[in-house]
Design a protein around this motif. Structure first.
Motif, short mmCIF file in Angstrom:
data_model
loop_
_atom_site.label_atom_id
_atom_site.label_comp_id
_atom_site.label_asym_id
_atom_site.label_seq_id
_atom_site.Cartn_x
_atom_site.Cartn_y
_atom_site.Cartn_z
N LEU A 1 -40.78 -22.77 43.78
CA LEU A 1 -41.21 -24.16 43.94
C LEU A 1 -42.72 -24.28 43.87
O LEU A 1 -43.26 -25.19 43.23
N ARG A 2 -43.42 -23.36 44.51
CA ARG A 2 -44.88 -23.36 44.47
C ARG A 2 -45.37 -23.12 43.04
O ARG A 2 -46.32 -23.77 42.58
N LEU A 3 -44.72 -22.22 42.33
CA LEU A 3 -45.09 -21.94 40.95
C LEU A 3 -44.92 -23.16 40.07
O LEU A 3 -45.77 -23.47 39.23
N ARG A 4 -43.84 -23.89 40.27
CA ARG A 4 -43.62 -25.12 39.51
C ARG A 4 -44.74 -26.13 39.76
O ARG A 4 -45.22 -26.79 38.85
N GLY A 5 -45.14 -26.25 41.02
CA GLY A 5 -46.23 -27.15 41.36
C GLY A 5 -47.53 -26.75 40.69
O GLY A 5 -48.26 -27.60 40.15
N LEU A 6 -47.82 -25.45 40.70
CA LEU A 6 -49.04 -24.96 40.04
C LEU A 6 -48.98 -25.18 38.53
O LEU A 6 -49.99 -25.53 37.91
N GLU A 7 -47.80 -25.00 37.95
CA GLU A 7 -47.65 -25.24 36.51
C GLU A 7 -47.91 -26.71 36.16
O GLU A 7 -48.53 -27.01 35.15
N GLN A 8 -47.44 -27.60 37.01
CA GLN A 8 -47.70 -29.03 36.78
C GLN A 8 -49.19 -29.33 36.88
O GLN A 8 -49.73 -30.08 36.07
N GLN A 9 -49.85 -28.73 37.86
CA GLN A 9 -51.29 -28.92 38.00
C GLN A 9 -52.03 -28.36 36.78
O GLN A 9 -52.97 -28.98 36.28
N ARG A 10 -51.60 -27.19 36.32
CA ARG A 10 -52.22 -26.58 35.14
C ARG A 10 -52.07 -27.49 33.93
O ARG A 10 -53.02 -27.74 33.19
N ASP A 11 -50.87 -28.01 33.74
CA ASP A 11 -50.62 -28.90 32.61
C ASP A 11 -51.50 -30.13 32.69
O ASP A 11 -52.11 -30.54 31.69
N THR A 12 -51.60 -30.72 33.86
CA THR A 12 -52.45 -31.91 34.05
C THR A 12 -53.91 -31.61 33.76
O THR A 12 -54.59 -32.37 33.06
N LYS B 1 -58.50 -31.72 27.53
CA LYS B 1 -58.12 -31.88 26.12
C LYS B 1 -57.76 -30.54 25.48
O LYS B 1 -58.12 -30.26 24.34
N MET B 2 -57.01 -29.73 26.25
CA MET B 2 -56.55 -28.43 25.79
C MET B 2 -55.06 -28.24 26.07
O MET B 2 -54.60 -27.14 26.36
N LYS B 3 -54.34 -29.35 25.95
CA LYS B 3 -52.90 -29.33 26.21
C LYS B 3 -52.21 -28.33 25.29
O LYS B 3 -52.54 -28.22 24.12
N ASP B 4 -51.27 -27.59 25.86
CA ASP B 4 -50.43 -26.63 25.13
C ASP B 4 -51.19 -25.43 24.56
O ASP B 4 -50.65 -24.71 23.72
N LEU B 5 -52.42 -25.22 24.98
CA LEU B 5 -53.17 -24.06 24.50
C LEU B 5 -52.90 -22.85 25.40
O LEU B 5 -52.73 -22.99 26.60
N LYS B 6 -52.86 -21.68 24.80
CA LYS B 6 -52.73 -20.42 25.54
C LYS B 6 -54.10 -20.10 26.14
O LYS B 6 -55.13 -20.62 25.72
N ARG C 1 -55.98 -17.51 25.85
CA ARG C 1 -56.95 -16.99 24.86
C ARG C 1 -57.58 -18.12 24.05
O ARG C 1 -58.75 -18.08 23.71
N GLU C 2 -56.76 -19.11 23.73
CA GLU C 2 -57.28 -20.25 22.98
C GLU C 2 -58.24 -21.07 23.83
O GLU C 2 -59.24 -21.59 23.33
N ILE C 3 -57.93 -21.18 25.11
CA ILE C 3 -58.81 -21.91 26.03
C ILE C 3 -60.16 -21.21 26.09
O ILE C 3 -61.21 -21.87 26.03
N LEU C 4 -60.15 -19.90 26.20
CA LEU C 4 -61.40 -19.14 26.28
C LEU C 4 -62.29 -19.38 25.07
O LEU C 4 -63.51 -19.38 25.18
N SER C 5 -61.69 -19.58 23.93
CA SER C 5 -62.50 -19.78 22.72
C SER C 5 -63.12 -21.17 22.67
O SER C 5 -64.00 -21.42 21.86
N THR D 1 -62.75 -15.27 31.92
CA THR D 1 -62.24 -14.06 31.26
C THR D 1 -61.69 -13.03 32.25
O THR D 1 -60.54 -12.60 32.11
N PRO D 2 -62.46 -12.64 33.27
CA PRO D 2 -61.89 -11.66 34.22
C PRO D 2 -60.71 -12.24 35.03
O PRO D 2 -59.79 -11.52 35.39
N LEU D 3 -60.74 -13.55 35.27
CA LEU D 3 -59.63 -14.17 36.00
C LEU D 3 -58.35 -14.14 35.17
O LEU D 3 -57.27 -13.85 35.69
N PHE D 4 -58.46 -14.44 33.89
CA PHE D 4 -57.29 -14.38 33.02
C PHE D 4 -56.76 -12.95 32.94
O PHE D 4 -55.55 -12.73 32.92
N GLN D 5 -57.65 -11.99 32.87
CA GLN D 5 -57.22 -10.59 32.82
C GLN D 5 -56.51 -10.19 34.12
O GLN D 5 -55.48 -9.51 34.08
#
Length: 154
Positions: free
Chosen positions: A52-63, A69-74, A76-80, A91-95
């Protein structure tokens, strides 16, 4: 820049969640190997709360990704597409997040394997039909021998 700060904070939340979830998953694996059903059940209840917590975080991430203006980007794409100062922090956080997810998935797969083996053992005992198999009824008494249709009481 404020949305980037929120996004960085959200990635920290994901890392913390997977760190905690991995701990519970390791407990679940240990319980499955030790055939400790009470701990296994407790771990599964905790997992449900994490989902349930993961779903909430996913919704926050999507928002947040929409706001950036980076909807649906992975990742790695966000980093670029982020400014360099944000990229240095992300970068270190994603890793780290990627590593936490990988460790979780590995332990989860091992726990699922252990549970599958235990279920196979249970099915084997139940299907063996041996009177000494130690099979009990729902009330906790020895399961009686099978009665046949030719029973005189019928």
């Amino acid at each position: 820049m404020d949305h980037y700060t929120e996004f960085i904070s959200l990635i920290h939340d994901f890392i913390d969640l997977f760190r905690s979830l991995t701990t519970v998953e390791q407990q679940k694996l240990d319980a499955a190997v030790a055939n400790d059903l009470s701990i296994l059940e407790d771990c599964m209840k905790k997992e449900q709360a994490f989902v349930l917590r993961l779903r909430g975080l996913e919704q926050q991430r999507d928002t947040l990704q929409r706001k950036l203006k980076m909807k649906d980007l992975k990742f790695r794409e966000i980093l670029s597409r982020v400014p360099d100062e944000v990229k240095e922090e992300l970068t270190p956080l994603f890793q780290e997040l990627s590593e936490k997810v990988r460790i979780f998935q590995s332990i989860n797969a091992s726990a699922q394997d252990a549970i599958s083996v235990n279920l196979h053992k249970i099915r084997s005992v139940l299907n063996s039909g041996q009177p000494d198999a130690g099979v009990y009824s729902a009330s906790g008494t020895n399961k009686p021998d099978e009665t046949h249709f030719t029973n005189r009481f019928v």
